[in-house]
Structure formats: structure tokens, C-alpha cells
Design an enzyme around this catalytic site. Structure first.
Site, mmCIF file in Angstrom:
data_model
loop_
_atom_site.group_PDB
_atom_site.id
_atom_site.type_symbol
_atom_site.label_atom_id
_atom_site.label_comp_id
_atom_site.label_asym_id
_atom_site.label_seq_id
_atom_site.Cartn_x
_atom_site.Cartn_y
_atom_site.Cartn_z
ATOM 1 N N ARG A 1 1.775 5.948 7.606
ATOM 2 C CA ARG A 1 3.107 5.318 7.986
ATOM 3 C C ARG A 1 3.650 5.174 6.393
ATOM 4 O O ARG A 1 2.639 4.671 5.603
ATOM 5 C CB ARG A 1 3.275 4.210 8.697
ATOM 6 N N ARG B 1 2.692 -0.393 4.188
ATOM 7 C CA ARG B 1 2.162 -1.650 4.639
ATOM 8 C C ARG B 1 0.817 -2.308 4.144
ATOM 9 O O ARG B 1 -0.295 -1.288 4.118
ATOM 10 C CB ARG B 1 2.404 -1.951 6.104
ATOM 11 N N ARG C 1 2.193 -11.199 22.768
ATOM 12 C CA ARG C 1 0.909 -10.130 22.443
ATOM 13 C C ARG C 1 -0.222 -11.120 22.962
ATOM 14 O O ARG C 1 -1.497 -10.545 22.884
ATOM 15 C CB ARG C 1 0.609 -10.652 20.713
HETATM 16 P P1 AP5 Z 1 3.524 -5.582 13.857
HETATM 17 O O1 AP5 Z 1 4.102 -5.453 12.573
HETATM 18 O O2 AP5 Z 1 4.162 -5.807 15.116
HETATM 19 O O3 AP5 Z 1 2.453 -4.358 14.014
HETATM 20 P P2 AP5 Z 1 1.580 -3.700 15.267
HETATM 21 O O4 AP5 Z 1 1.909 -4.276 16.623
HETATM 22 O O5 AP5 Z 1 0.191 -3.422 14.720
HETATM 23 O O6 AP5 Z 1 2.359 -2.283 15.312
HETATM 24 P P3 AP5 Z 1 2.811 -1.356 14.212
HETATM 25 O O7 AP5 Z 1 4.047 -1.967 13.578
HETATM 26 O O8 AP5 Z 1 1.807 -1.072 13.425
HETATM 27 O O9 AP5 Z 1 3.130 0.008 15.053
HETATM 28 P P4 AP5 Z 1 4.275 0.581 16.086
HETATM 29 O O10 AP5 Z 1 4.192 0.598 17.258
HETATM 30 O O11 AP5 Z 1 5.637 -0.243 15.485
HETATM 31 O O12 AP5 Z 1 4.414 1.989 15.295
HETATM 32 P P5 AP5 Z 1 5.540 2.876 14.527
HETATM 33 O O13 AP5 Z 1 6.726 3.007 15.195
HETATM 34 O O14 AP5 Z 1 5.733 2.179 13.114
HETATM 35 O O15 AP5 Z 1 2.482 -6.766 13.606
HETATM 36 C C1 AP5 Z 1 1.715 -6.747 12.436
HETATM 37 C C2 AP5 Z 1 1.163 -8.196 12.234
HETATM 38 O O16 AP5 Z 1 1.836 -9.384 12.286
HETATM 39 C C3 AP5 Z 1 0.080 -8.367 13.483
HETATM 40 O O17 AP5 Z 1 -1.248 -7.784 13.080
HETATM 41 C C4 AP5 Z 1 -0.075 -10.042 13.349
HETATM 42 O O18 AP5 Z 1 -0.869 -10.281 12.225
HETATM 43 C C5 AP5 Z 1 1.235 -10.555 13.148
HETATM 44 N N1 AP5 Z 1 1.893 -10.473 14.639
HETATM 45 C C6 AP5 Z 1 3.221 -9.892 14.827
HETATM 46 N N2 AP5 Z 1 3.451 -10.102 16.110
HETATM 47 C C7 AP5 Z 1 2.694 -11.224 16.386
HETATM 48 C C8 AP5 Z 1 2.780 -11.888 17.665
HETATM 49 N N3 AP5 Z 1 3.512 -11.886 18.842
HETATM 50 N N4 AP5 Z 1 1.654 -12.697 17.835
HETATM 51 C C9 AP5 Z 1 0.522 -12.933 16.702
HETATM 52 N N5 AP5 Z 1 0.612 -12.219 15.829
HETATM 53 C C10 AP5 Z 1 1.638 -11.427 15.365
HETATM 54 O O19 AP5 Z 1 5.154 4.076 14.201
HETATM 55 C C11 AP5 Z 1 3.672 4.130 13.508
HETATM 56 C C12 AP5 Z 1 3.731 5.500 12.539
HETATM 57 O O20 AP5 Z 1 3.668 6.547 13.500
HETATM 58 C C13 AP5 Z 1 4.911 5.916 11.817
HETATM 59 O O21 AP5 Z 1 4.592 6.440 10.773
HETATM 60 C C14 AP5 Z 1 5.902 6.842 12.727
HETATM 61 O O22 AP5 Z 1 6.453 7.490 12.044
HETATM 62 C C15 AP5 Z 1 4.593 7.567 13.491
HETATM 63 N N6 AP5 Z 1 4.933 7.752 15.000
HETATM 64 C C16 AP5 Z 1 5.713 6.938 15.775
HETATM 65 N N7 AP5 Z 1 6.036 7.831 16.942
HETATM 66 C C17 AP5 Z 1 5.212 8.708 16.886
HETATM 67 C C18 AP5 Z 1 5.379 10.217 17.789
HETATM 68 N N8 AP5 Z 1 5.756 10.027 19.024
HETATM 69 N N9 AP5 Z 1 4.456 11.221 17.287
HETATM 70 C C19 AP5 Z 1 3.874 11.171 16.031
HETATM 71 N N10 AP5 Z 1 4.264 10.149 15.194
HETATM 72 C C20 AP5 Z 1 4.566 8.962 15.377
HETATM 73 MG MG MG Z 2 5.991 -1.995 14.362
#
Ligand code: AP5
Ligand code: MG
Ligand code: ZN
Length: 216
Positions: A127, A160, A88
Site C-alpha cells: 500500500r 505507513r 474493534r
Molecule cells: P487502521 O488504520 O484502521 O488500520 P487497519 O484496520 O489495520 O486497516 P487498514 O487501514 O490497514 O486496511 P483497510 O481495510 O483500510 O485497507 P485499504 O483500503 O487501505 O488502524 C491502524 C491502527 O490504529 C490499529 O492497528 C490500531 O493500533 C489503531 N486503531 C484504529 N482504530 C482503532 C480502534 N477502534 N480501537 C483501537 N485501536 C484502533 O487497502 C489496503 C491495500 O489493498 C491498498 O493498497 C489498496 O489499494 C489495496 N486494495 C484494496 N482493495 C483491494 C481489492 N479489492 N483488490 C486488490 N487490492 C485492493
Molecule cells: Mg484503512
């Protein structure tokens, strides 16, 4: 297959990771999930990570890199892995390069899931996740058939802590500042492929799998 899923919060990384990991029989490694597990279990790592996550900030690189390095050395990663939410930052990407060099393995692809900023907040705020099996739903875009209950295992659904509008907005800003530079990083290395993440979930999966199968 050794893959990275890149994309802003709510882009659909976790949703697509489940399908890709099954399709190619590789472990899905989400650093966010690892931190949330540690928070739930009350470990030292969880305590350190929680304050950053609650604020929508990144957990410091030194904490993250070690965890991923240990995880990649596990036997189930021998034939490949899918990283979701790591790297990241540029230092994390450089550390991953070093780890993979030491392991004598190369990255196949970095999949960049593209979604406009306006859509991301609605996706994250709506979500819902299953307490039992971790399946992800969305109240509008991908609802479970019974409200607050998982279709797969009957578990209850939760939201979450960082999926409120203010924290999601902060996470998106952090993504733009700290993670976006990785697009150029992997583009220069010829590893990056962009995928339109604004299509139906199944179409996004289809595009990713056919891209990986064709090697383009
Ligand atoms: P993390 O858990 O990785 O969260 P994020 O990157 O913010 O991504 P999300 O999990 O929120 O989104 P996603 O892309 O996975 O979407 P999803 O498939 O669930 O990280 C959380 C925290 O941890 C960070 O803020 C940081 O503090 C820490 N962290 C983690 N890794 C780190 C690192 N490497 N370095 C430092 N800190 C770190 O989909 C979202 C929603 O949309 C769902 O409800 C889904 O059903 C819907 N959806 C999905 N696709 C579609 C579509 N095509 N159309 C319509 N709806 C859809
Ligand atoms: Mg995720
Ligand atoms: Zn479930």
C-alpha cells in the site's frame, strides 16, 4: 445511512469507504486516520496512540470511544456516517450502542469485507498513500500512473509505519482475537452482511452499493 465497515487489516475498508461516503453523502470516519493525524500534529492523543500502533496493538478502548462519541455529535453526522475501523472490540461496540441510543438513532448495516489471510499481508505491505490528499494506491493492484506520485493531486506517496510484514502479521492476529467476535455480535442483531473483498476494487464497491440500495 448509518454504517460500519468491518474487516481485517488490508481488507479494503478505507478504499471502499471513499466510494460509499461519496455515494451516500455521509462522512467517512476512520479512527486509524484520526490517530495518524494526531501523531503527525504531535498531540497528546497522538503520543499515547503511537506506541500501540507501532506495535500493531489496539489503542485502549477508553481513548477511542471518547473520540468517536465526540465525532458523531458533529453536525455533519446528522444524516448518517460511515465508521471505518471502529468498533474493534466488544466493549467498543457496546459503547457505540449506548451512544447511538442516547442520540436516538439506529444502525443500518455492518458490512463485513472478507479477504483470506494470505492476501492481506501483500495488500498492506504494497500500500502507498498520498501525503497531499490521502488517496490510497497499491504498487501491484492499484498503482498510480507515475511511480511515487498521486494521480489525483500530484502529491508524493508514502508507506505507513505499521505496513511492514511483522507489524501487519501482528495486526491480523489482533484482529482475529479481538475484533472477530464482533461478527457474531452484529449477526445476532441482524445487522451483518458479508461482502467478497477478493474481487476487483470496483466490483466490491458495486456489490456494497447495490446491497445498501436494495436494503438486503
Ligand atoms: P487502521 O488504520 O484502521 O488500520 P487497519 O484496520 O489495520 O486497516 P487498514 O487501514 O490497514 O486496511 P483497510 O481495510 O483500510 O485497507 P485499504 O483500503 O487501505 O488502524 C491502524 C491502527 O490504529 C490499529 O492497528 C490500531 O493500533 C489503531 N486503531 C484504529 N482504530 C482503532 C480502534 N477502534 N480501537 C483501537 N485501536 C484502533 O487497502 C489496503 C491495500 O489493498 C491498498 O493498497 C489498496 O489499494 C489495496 N486494495 C484494496 N482493495 C483491494 C481489492 N479489492 N483488490 C486488490 N487490492 C485492493
Ligand atoms: Mg484503512
Ligand atoms: Zn493525492
Amino acid at each position: 445511512m448509518r454504517l460500519i465497515l468491518l474487516g481485517p487489516p488490508g481488507a479494503g475498508k478505507g478504499t471502499q469507504a471513499t466510494t460509499i461516503a461519496t455515494e451516500f453523502n455521509i462522512p467517512h470516519i476512520s479512527t486509524g486516520d484520526i490517530f495518524r493525524y494526531n501523531i503527525k500534529e504531535g498531540t497528546e492523543l497522538g503520543k499515547k496512540a503511537k506506541s500501540f500502533m507501532d506495535q500493531g496493538l489496539l489503542v485502549p478502548d477508553e481513548l477511542v470511544v471518547e473520540i468517536v462519541e465526540d465525532r458523531l455529535k458533529k453536525e455533519d453526522c446528522e444524516n448518517g456516517f460511515l465508521l471505518d475501523g471502529f468498533p474493534r472490540t466488544v466493549p467498543q461496540a457496546e459503547a457505540l450502542d449506548e451512544v447511538m441510543d442516547k442520540m436516538n438513532v439506529a444502525l443500518n448495516k455492518v458490512i463485513n469485507i472478507q479477504v483470506d489471510k494470505e492476501i492481506l499481508v501483500e495488500r498492506a505491505v504494497g500500500r502507498r498513500i498520498c501525503k497531499g490528499c490521502g488517496a490510497t494506491y497499491h504498487i501491484k493492484f492499484n498503482p498510480s500512473s507515475t511511480i511515487d506520485q498521486c494521480d489525483k493531486c500530484g502529491g508524493s506517496l508514502y508507506q505507513r509505519d505499521d505496513d511492514n510484514e511483522a507489524t501487519v502479521t501482528r495486526r491480523i492476529d489482533v484482529y482475529l482475537n479481538e475484533t472477530m467476535p464482533l461478527i457474531e455480535y452484529y449477526e445476532k442483531r441482524g445487522k451483518l452482511t458479508a461482502i467478497d473483498g477478493q474481487q476487483h476494487i470496483d466490483k466490491v464497491a458495486e456489490d456494497i452499493i447495490s446491497m445498501l440500495r436494495s436494503g438486503k
